[in-house]
Write a protein that holds these residues in place. Structure first.
Motif, PDB file in Angstrom:
ATOM      1  N   VAL A  91      -7.763 -18.677   5.212  1.00 32.44           N
ATOM      2  CA  VAL A  91      -7.365 -17.328   5.786  1.00 32.44           C
ATOM      3  C   VAL A  91      -7.820 -17.125   7.240  1.00 32.44           C
ATOM      4  O   VAL A  91      -9.108 -17.670   7.445  1.00 32.44           O
ATOM      5  N   LYS A  92      -7.317 -16.596   7.917  1.00 31.69           N
ATOM      6  CA  LYS A  92      -7.539 -16.485   9.491  1.00 31.69           C
ATOM      7  C   LYS A  92      -7.265 -15.277   9.941  1.00 31.69           C
ATOM      8  O   LYS A  92      -6.100 -14.589   9.920  1.00 31.69           O
ATOM      9  N   GLU A 138     -12.346 -17.399  10.210  1.00 27.46           N
ATOM     10  CA  GLU A 138     -11.519 -18.454   9.345  1.00 27.46           C
ATOM     11  C   GLU A 138     -12.200 -19.082   8.017  1.00 27.46           C
ATOM     12  O   GLU A 138     -13.179 -19.472   8.546  1.00 27.46           O
ATOM     13  N   LEU A 139     -11.281 -18.994   7.001  1.00 33.00           N
ATOM     14  CA  LEU A 139     -11.986 -19.557   5.960  1.00 33.00           C
ATOM     15  C   LEU A 139     -11.211 -20.730   5.469  1.00 33.00           C
ATOM     16  O   LEU A 139      -9.708 -20.649   5.596  1.00 33.00           O
ATOM     17  N   GLU A 140     -11.639 -21.446   4.613  1.00 32.55           N
ATOM     18  CA  GLU A 140     -10.820 -22.434   3.934  1.00 32.55           C
ATOM     19  C   GLU A 140     -10.956 -22.230   2.424  1.00 32.55           C
ATOM     20  O   GLU A 140     -12.226 -22.009   2.064  1.00 32.55           O
ATOM     21  N   ILE A 141     -10.038 -22.115   1.664  1.00 32.47           N
ATOM     22  CA  ILE A 141     -10.204 -21.684   0.290  1.00 32.47           C
ATOM     23  C   ILE A 141      -9.799 -22.948  -0.617  1.00 32.47           C
ATOM     24  O   ILE A 141      -8.722 -23.321  -0.660  1.00 32.47           O
ATOM     25  N   TYR A 142     -10.867 -23.297  -1.422  1.00 34.10           N
ATOM     26  CA  TYR A 142     -10.154 -24.492  -2.433  1.00 34.10           C
ATOM     27  C   TYR A 142     -10.480 -23.796  -3.944  1.00 34.10           C
ATOM     28  O   TYR A 142     -11.634 -23.539  -4.247  1.00 34.10           O
ATOM     29  N   SER A 143      -9.338 -24.059  -4.688  1.00 36.84           N
ATOM     30  CA  SER A 143      -9.581 -23.516  -5.794  1.00 36.84           C
ATOM     31  C   SER A 143      -8.472 -24.175  -6.897  1.00 36.84           C
ATOM     32  O   SER A 143      -7.542 -24.936  -6.584  1.00 36.84           O
ATOM     33  N   ALA A 144      -8.864 -24.146  -8.035  1.00 36.53           N
ATOM     34  CA  ALA A 144      -8.100 -24.849  -9.253  1.00 36.53           C
ATOM     35  C   ALA A 144      -8.131 -23.961 -10.448  1.00 36.53           C
ATOM     36  O   ALA A 144      -9.376 -23.336 -10.853  1.00 36.53           O
TER      37      ALA A 144
END
Length: 463
Positions: free
Chosen positions: A456-457, A367-373
């Motif tokens: 994302v899992k 599992e991911l955490e995606i931080y984007s701007a």
């Protein structure tokens, strides 16, 4: 054999070879080094250094345009290719002189010649046919341009080597490839006013980079006026009656350009090096096989840099060279650390990246955490340029460790270098969140993205 001419002999005078030779000589070792072309290798002579100077030159066309939004009125501009070439050559010569001076001052013996292995302890200096012996040998000959022998009209094309020495700036150019070199030169030539087309066999430029960054750069390049053809290759190049080049592509297109540049990567420069005579093993690509300590299957022969075809970056070769010296001459066996290596693509806008892309991290973590701007840099609010910037962090949700950082925008390479320290140290997203921002900067986005953009899992994006 116990009485050797040298304690350490280095074949190849690029960044890795020169660093190893100089450090060993400074330790009082008897060192010889041979280079068949110019000291400094690909990076200094025909790679990153002259390329970055070309990148700077190509920026000015946009800088002149952007100045108007800040109240400046810039008169008619004129670019002189010959001036750039002359000044570039002068700087490259200066740097080569420094490399030579460093070796000489350290006490290394310099050979301006190709060198080849005769066996595990003997080296032939080709220019004089002299045979010298060495206790330890380092092969640091780098890579060479990957050609396409099957292409009809290959002899009419140029590579990045020739691009640095063109007699005149072409009016139009077709560049084949989708990696660092192809993308950077496409932006360079376009910035210098050349009608530029990039052709690449893959579905998207810059394979293995983060997909968000790749797509945004592709879109931005096309908006600037660079034509990009994916899923296509050049099949034929012919000199036409007007001295230009007629090019046929696999997609049935017919293009007429002044130059065709092949930028299809580089391969290990191991041909006719005497590796078989010395018993040194290579892989199917011709790369020298080494262990974690850069040692080949022959105990006293080592190899570093592009000739091993691991990570083709100058700082990696230099780091590996320092590890070899630690291992051989300081009684300190040292492995090269190839994790979290930062890199930059000097496109326009440029890319800076370290760690795993989202796709690569998806294959490694549950599992991911995606931080984007994605945003318009402050500079462009007055310049009127619509170019976007991206900042993106890839986080392993299980332990909150930041495993990838990706930036597209001004000074992205500089940011990636500093981010590499944080990621190498194992910083978590909580460490980023506790860090105060520097305002107003683009980099502050990296420490102010408090909520994940998505997760994302098990390989599936969850909004």
């Amino acid at each position: 054999m116990t009485d050797f001419d040298y304690d350490f002999f280095v074949i190849g005078g690029g960044s890795g070879g020169v660093r190893a030779a100089r450090l060993a000589a400074n330790l009082g070792k008897r060192v010889g080094i041979a280079e068949e072309f110019r000291y400094g290798g690909t990076c200094v002579i025909r790679g990153c250094v002259p390329k970055k100077l070309f990148v700077y030159a190509s920026h000015f066309s946009e800088e002149f345009e952007d100045a108007a939004g800040f109240g400046w009125r810039v008169g008619e501009s004129h670019f002189d290719w010959q001036t750039l070439i002359a000044n570039k050559d002068r700087e490259v010569a200066r740097l080569e002189g420094l490399y030579r001076k460093g070796l000489s001052n350290a006490g290394a013996e310099i050979f301006d010649s190709r060198a080849e292995l005769v066996d595990e302890h003997r080296v032939r200096i080709v220019s004089s046919n002299q045979i010298v012996t060495a206790d330890k040998i380092l092969v640091a000959v780098g890579g060479r341009v990957n050609g396409v022998d099957t292409l009809e009209g290959q002899e009419l094309t140029i590579s990045s080597n020739e691009a640095f020495h063109l007699e005149r700036l072409p009016k139009s150019i077709l560049i084949a490839g989708g990696g660092y070199i192809a993308v950077e030169f496409a932006n360079i030539f376009h910035g210098l006013g050349v009608e530029t087309t990039l052709i690449y066999r893959g579905p998207e430029i810059l394979k293995n980079f983060d997909m968000d960054v790749r797509r945004m750069l592709h879109r931005t390049m096309e908006e600037k006026g660079i034509r990009i053809l994916c899923h296509e290759v050049i099949t034929k190049v012919v000199r036409s009656a007007d001295a230009r080049l007629d090019v046929t592509t696999s997609g049935g297109k017919n293009l007429k350009v002044d130059e065709v540049m092949m930028a299809l990567g580089r391969v290990p420069n191991t041909e006719s090096l005497g590796l078989e005579d010395a018993g040194v093993a290579t892989d199917e690509k011709g790369a020298i096989v080494v262990d974690d300590y850069m040692r080949t299957n022959v105990e006293n022969i080592f190899a570093v840099g592009d000739v091993t075809d691991r990570i083709q970056l100058t700082p990696v070769a230099i780091h590996e060279a320092m590890c070899v010296v630690e291992t051989l001459f300081k009684d300190n066996p040292t492995r090269a650390d190839h994790e979290m290596v930062a890199t930059a693509v000097f496109s326009q806008p440029e890319i800076g990246t370290v760690g795993l892309s989202e796709d690569a991290a998806t294959r490694k973590y549950d599992e991911l955490e995606i931080y984007s701007a994605a945003f318009r840099p402050m500079k462009h609010t007055l310049s009127g340029r619509q170019e976007k910037m991206i900042t993106k962090l890839v986080v392993n949700a299980a332990d909150r460790r930041v495993v990838g950082a990706h930036i597209l925008g001004p000074d992205a390479g500089e940011m990636a270098q500093l981010l590499a320290i944080a990621l190498k140290a194992g910083c978590t997203k909580d460490d980023f969140d506790r860090t105060m921002a520097v305002h107003p900067t683009a980099a502050e986005e990296l420490v102010t993205m408090y909520q994940p953009t998505y997760r994302v899992k098990d390989g599936v994006r969850v909004e």
